[in-house]
Design a protein around this motif. Sequence first.
Motif, mmCIF file in Angstrom:
data_model
loop_
_atom_site.group_PDB
_atom_site.id
_atom_site.type_symbol
_atom_site.label_atom_id
_atom_site.label_comp_id
_atom_site.label_asym_id
_atom_site.label_seq_id
_atom_site.Cartn_x
_atom_site.Cartn_y
_atom_site.Cartn_z
ATOM 1 N N PRO A 107 -17.671 145.255 21.436
ATOM 2 C CA PRO A 107 -16.655 145.325 20.382
ATOM 3 C C PRO A 107 -17.266 145.171 18.985
ATOM 4 O O PRO A 107 -18.399 144.693 18.831
ATOM 5 C CB PRO A 107 -15.724 144.155 20.710
ATOM 6 C CG PRO A 107 -15.927 143.896 22.161
ATOM 7 C CD PRO A 107 -17.367 144.196 22.426
ATOM 8 N N ASN A 108 -16.497 145.549 17.967
ATOM 9 C CA ASN A 108 -17.002 145.509 16.589
ATOM 10 C C ASN A 108 -17.074 144.115 16.006
ATOM 11 O O ASN A 108 -17.774 143.899 15.017
ATOM 12 C CB ASN A 108 -16.139 146.392 15.682
ATOM 13 C CG ASN A 108 -16.372 147.853 15.953
ATOM 14 O OD1 ASN A 108 -15.780 148.415 16.868
ATOM 15 N ND2 ASN A 108 -17.256 148.475 15.194
ATOM 16 N N HIS A 109 -16.342 143.174 16.576
ATOM 17 C CA HIS A 109 -16.473 141.797 16.097
ATOM 18 C C HIS A 109 -16.330 140.835 17.265
ATOM 19 O O HIS A 109 -15.674 141.127 18.263
ATOM 20 C CB HIS A 109 -15.484 141.477 14.977
ATOM 21 C CG HIS A 109 -14.039 141.680 15.308
ATOM 22 N ND1 HIS A 109 -13.248 140.673 15.800
ATOM 23 C CD2 HIS A 109 -13.240 142.770 15.211
ATOM 24 C CE1 HIS A 109 -12.007 141.134 15.977
ATOM 25 N NE2 HIS A 109 -11.976 142.410 15.640
ATOM 26 N N GLY A 110 -17.003 139.697 17.126
ATOM 27 C CA GLY A 110 -17.083 138.723 18.202
ATOM 28 C C GLY A 110 -18.548 138.351 18.409
ATOM 29 O O GLY A 110 -19.420 138.771 17.651
ATOM 30 N N PRO A 111 -18.873 137.576 19.434
ATOM 31 C CA PRO A 111 -20.265 137.166 19.671
ATOM 32 C C PRO A 111 -21.098 138.323 20.221
ATOM 33 O O PRO A 111 -20.971 138.706 21.377
ATOM 34 C CB PRO A 111 -20.125 136.032 20.700
ATOM 35 C CG PRO A 111 -18.831 136.300 21.393
ATOM 36 C CD PRO A 111 -17.928 136.966 20.390
ATOM 37 N N LEU A 112 -21.960 138.891 19.377
ATOM 38 C CA LEU A 112 -22.760 140.058 19.756
ATOM 39 C C LEU A 112 -24.212 139.695 20.031
ATOM 40 O O LEU A 112 -24.961 140.501 20.589
ATOM 41 C CB LEU A 112 -22.708 141.108 18.648
ATOM 42 C CG LEU A 112 -21.315 141.476 18.113
ATOM 43 C CD1 LEU A 112 -21.423 142.494 16.998
ATOM 44 C CD2 LEU A 112 -20.438 142.001 19.242
#
Length: 486
Positions: free
Chosen positions: A213-218
């Motif tokens: 996803p584009n935001h969150g813990p990457l």
Amino acid sequence: MSVLAIDAGTTGVTALVVTENGQIAAKGYEEFAQHFPEPGWVEHNPEDIWQATLSACAAALRAAGDRPSCVGITNQRETAVLWDRRTLAAPRRAIVWQDRRTAGICERLRSAGHEPRVSELTGLRLDPYFTATKLTWLAEHDPRAWAGVESGNVAVGTVDSYLIARLTAGARHVTDPSNASRTLLYGLRSGGWEPELCELFGVPGEALPEIVPNHGPLGSTDPSAFLGLELPISGVAGDQQAALFGQTCFDVGDVKCTYGTGSFVLTNTGGEIVRSQSGLLTTVAWQEPSGARTFALEGSIFVTGAAVQWLRDGLGLIGTAPESEAVARTVPDSGGVVFVPALTGLGAPHWDPQARGLITGITRGTTRAHLVRATLEAIAYEVRDVVEVMTGGTVPVLKADGGASANDLLMQVQADQLGAAVERPVIQETTALGAAFLAGLGSGVWASKTELRKTWQLERRFEPGERDDAAYERWRAAVRLASARP
């Protein structure tokens, strides 16, 4: 709390430290070399991009003083990068989105009847702009580098994936849907890499990054790799989708245009995959951690700000890009001169990679001011071309950002040509701002898009005046002449 945003653009890397109220606390910038080994070819050394990233971030962090809470990334899209999974060294230069060397591959696939199926799956078209044909070219013309891809020792990705690999010291090989949807390998409906497309373009699926996803813990930065810092990487998006997010275009029908090297017009279409019959691209804008995706229609114009740079560097008509406004204001109009800046072919809505630049209407009375004004008018006409097919000519307001949006004359001509207001925000670096917003949303700096919308501030609104449709018709006629197709 603050957010470090990394904007790895086409000519340099910008790093911003963005505060909780959406203001820029500090900035760093570092250019990197452009390589043009043959006409129409554009390459970058990935190591140069990484070193520029380190330099820009170090400068921004020194100026800010405070340690940021997270990192967001945005990047030039479509550029094809290879790197060794163990050493992270690149076996060759990256092939940049502007590069046109794969026109023959596109034509070969088109002649074989593949374009309708490719468009159905991806929302894109067969054009050298996109990543997959660049990878096909590498497989056919650089067998030594490609052997590493096939053996699994070399990773394939776009600039976001490469930077995340460097930031995490190789721990993460990921990309996001906004970047993935620009490769010709991602399925709009499936939301993942399409085996059918990987086979068509000859790309091993296992070499591609995981889509997150584009935001969150990457992921997290590795202190040994990134300035001694261990920070969560919590936001990533391709530059144009990041600008849409940075402009807080969260509602269906919101439209923005980023005026950079090229210009990119995007409209939010919500959760619906809207397809265009008029030369626009369907793309993923962003994906929530829940999996919900927001889509966009995009008109990609390859040369706008680059045309002003050409006036400066190629012709020597101006000393600096901002000087273009003052010079253009010395004449009331272009004196009948029309410039079609198809310096790397024509993008949306025409899509002609073989088109070349054209200047018409020159007389003994033509001066440099007329040529400069014709260049600014051309940018406005190109954007009008896209907006008219995107919205049917009924856009209520266009949100403008990017370097050339600082040109008041251009913004006024744009409002006149659209017959609609153009709004310029206080912070015009909305690409990096979008990366900061995504990262902050992903790590809790901001709780919601409603909070983010409150940070957006209007700097100036340009109301439409009289529209010169005759000049626009001269533009349309010149575009037909510039096109190499019958």
